[in-house]
Design an enzyme around this catalytic site. Structure first.
Site, mmCIF file in Angstrom:
data_model
loop_
_atom_site.group_PDB
_atom_site.id
_atom_site.type_symbol
_atom_site.label_atom_id
_atom_site.label_comp_id
_atom_site.label_asym_id
_atom_site.label_seq_id
_atom_site.Cartn_x
_atom_site.Cartn_y
_atom_site.Cartn_z
ATOM 1 N N HIS A 1 -10.859 42.141 52.891
ATOM 2 C CA HIS A 1 -11.954 42.338 53.847
ATOM 3 C C HIS A 1 -11.564 43.338 54.921
ATOM 4 O O HIS A 1 -10.398 43.519 55.219
ATOM 5 C CB HIS A 1 -12.446 41.018 54.470
ATOM 6 C CG HIS A 1 -11.486 40.221 55.311
ATOM 7 N ND1 HIS A 1 -10.282 39.730 54.867
ATOM 8 C CD2 HIS A 1 -11.599 39.776 56.600
ATOM 9 C CE1 HIS A 1 -9.701 39.026 55.827
ATOM 10 N NE2 HIS A 1 -10.465 39.043 56.891
ATOM 11 N N GLU B 1 -3.855 40.209 55.753
ATOM 12 C CA GLU B 1 -3.596 38.768 55.977
ATOM 13 C C GLU B 1 -2.949 38.129 54.750
ATOM 14 O O GLU B 1 -2.287 37.091 54.858
ATOM 15 C CB GLU B 1 -4.913 38.034 56.306
ATOM 16 C CG GLU B 1 -5.445 38.381 57.701
ATOM 17 C CD GLU B 1 -6.787 37.715 58.026
ATOM 18 O OE1 GLU B 1 -7.142 37.693 59.205
ATOM 19 O OE2 GLU B 1 -7.501 37.243 57.111
ATOM 20 N N HIS C 1 -9.755 31.982 55.398
ATOM 21 C CA HIS C 1 -9.976 31.209 56.642
ATOM 22 C C HIS C 1 -11.244 31.666 57.381
ATOM 23 O O HIS C 1 -11.277 31.713 58.611
ATOM 24 C CB HIS C 1 -8.738 31.299 57.549
ATOM 25 C CG HIS C 1 -8.445 32.671 58.091
ATOM 26 N ND1 HIS C 1 -7.182 33.054 58.468
ATOM 27 C CD2 HIS C 1 -9.239 33.743 58.330
ATOM 28 C CE1 HIS C 1 -7.223 34.308 58.911
ATOM 29 N NE2 HIS C 1 -8.459 34.737 58.846
ATOM 30 N N HIS D 1 -5.887 34.741 66.078
ATOM 31 C CA HIS D 1 -6.734 35.919 66.290
ATOM 32 C C HIS D 1 -6.943 36.118 67.786
ATOM 33 O O HIS D 1 -8.068 36.027 68.279
ATOM 34 C CB HIS D 1 -8.077 35.752 65.590
ATOM 35 C CG HIS D 1 -7.993 35.550 64.100
ATOM 36 N ND1 HIS D 1 -7.600 34.366 63.519
ATOM 37 C CD2 HIS D 1 -8.252 36.391 63.078
ATOM 38 C CE1 HIS D 1 -7.639 34.492 62.191
ATOM 39 N NE2 HIS D 1 -8.026 35.707 61.898
HETATM 40 C C1 DHB Z 1 -14.090 37.041 58.979
HETATM 41 C C2 DHB Z 1 -12.920 36.885 58.269
HETATM 42 C C3 DHB Z 1 -11.709 36.708 58.924
HETATM 43 O O1 DHB Z 1 -10.514 36.596 58.283
HETATM 44 C C4 DHB Z 1 -11.676 36.612 60.296
HETATM 45 O O2 DHB Z 1 -10.514 36.358 60.885
HETATM 46 C C5 DHB Z 1 -12.853 36.777 61.028
HETATM 47 C C6 DHB Z 1 -14.057 36.986 60.357
HETATM 48 C C7 DHB Z 1 -15.389 37.237 58.287
HETATM 49 O O3 DHB Z 1 -15.419 37.405 57.067
HETATM 50 O O4 DHB Z 1 -16.416 37.160 58.933
HETATM 51 FE FE FE Z 2 -8.738 36.519 59.836
#
Ligand code: DHB
Ligand code: FE
Length: 279
Positions: free
Chosen positions: A193, A240, A12, A59
């Site tokens: 991530h 996530e 996302h 978020h």
């Molecule tokens: C990014 C990824 C995410 O899941 C998020 O909530 C905010 C930023 C990113 O990769 O920049």
């Molecule tokens: Fe996210």
């Protein structure tokens, strides 16, 4: 009766939404990612689900740190795109399905999942970007949406097993709804991530690919992944991925993978997309 016909897992990433909104999907950086979305969008168009249950995380847009539901179902007739600090995305309003959403909520609560009922919830990139990934830029989203928010931002998050069990309960609830509806369940977020701290920028493509493989080959392994393993292997935001286990739990054991796309890097993540169909 209503039935769950398929599941979609997708990242996302906010800047993917921005790339779409600003007409940048063809530039060198984004093209390889978006090239992989074409087949998924075609599948979405051909499949024409009536309702998408979108398992996503907020978020800190709708819920601040003052109130953090572990699981919350949106029962409203519509959900506005949230202002995440740069104005709401110019995407269609998300139309709900209050009847199915209330049926789902009632069934889940009576089945001992303590769901928070949400009558008003602006939806942020966690929900609108997956819709853009699968539907591009329509005037109206092509199906009704039931948002199911999961806390993945504040410890303690629910376990992978709890998420998978919730998926199974969602399937039962949908299949007891007395109207012929084709329902698709989205699991969103991830993949690996980490946006913060010393390991910011961490991506683990091996972990991500094994996760995609085991959505059909070894779901038991995925269900047993502890939070510490997500943190270590997939970064602090990799957790996530527990939302994908809700999607997986809502499908039949022998659901079949019909499409996948994985691309690194996409912003700060390993970007994944998978479509699983019930046979
Ligand atoms: C990014 C990824 C995410 O899941 C998020 O909530 C905010 C930023 C990113 O990769 O920049
Ligand atoms: Fe996210």
């Amino acid at each position: 009766m209503a039935k769950i016909i398929a599941g979609v897992g997708t990242s996302h990433i906010p800047s993917v939404g921005a790339a779409i909104d600003n007409g940048k999907t063809g530039i060198e950086y984004w093209k390889p990612l978006f090239d992989g979305y074409g087949a998924a969008r075609k599948w979405m168009e051909d499949t024409k689900p009536d309702v998408a249950i979108i398992v996503f995380n907020d978020h800190a847009s709708a819920f601040s740190l003052e109130l953090i539901p572990t699981f919350a179902v949106g029962v409203a007739p519509e959900f506005q795109p949230a202002d995440e600090g740069y104005g709401p995305r110019k995407v269609p309003v998300v139309k709900g399905h209050p009847e199915l959403a209330w049926h789902l909520t009632e069934n889940l609560i009576l089945n001992e999942f303590d769901i928070t009922i949400v009558n008003n919830m602006p939806v942020d990139h966690g929900l609108t970007v997956p819709l853009s990934v699968m539907c591009d830029q329509p005037k109206e989203w092509p199906c009704k949406v039931i948002p199911l928010a999961v806390n993945v931002v504040q410890y303690p998050q629910p376990t992978g097993k709890r998420c998978h069990d919730l998926g199974k309960a969602i399937r039962k609830a949908v299949e007891s709804f007395d109207e012929d509806l084709n329902v698709v369940v989205f699991g969103t977020g991830g993949m690996s991530h980490q946006l913060q701290g010393e390991r910011a920028g961490l991506i683990n493509a091996d972990f991500d690919k094994a996760f995609l493989d085991d959505l059909t080959q070894d779901v038991d392994r995925l269900v047993k992944i502890p939070h510490t393993e997500y943190l270590r292997e997939a970064g602090s935001e990799g957790i996530e991925l527990i939302m994908w286990l809700i999607m997986r739990g809502a499908l039949a054991d022998d659901a079949k993978e019909i499409y996948r796309h994985y691309h690194v890097p996409a912003s700060n993540t390993g970007a994944g997309l998978i479509i699983l169909e019930n046979q």
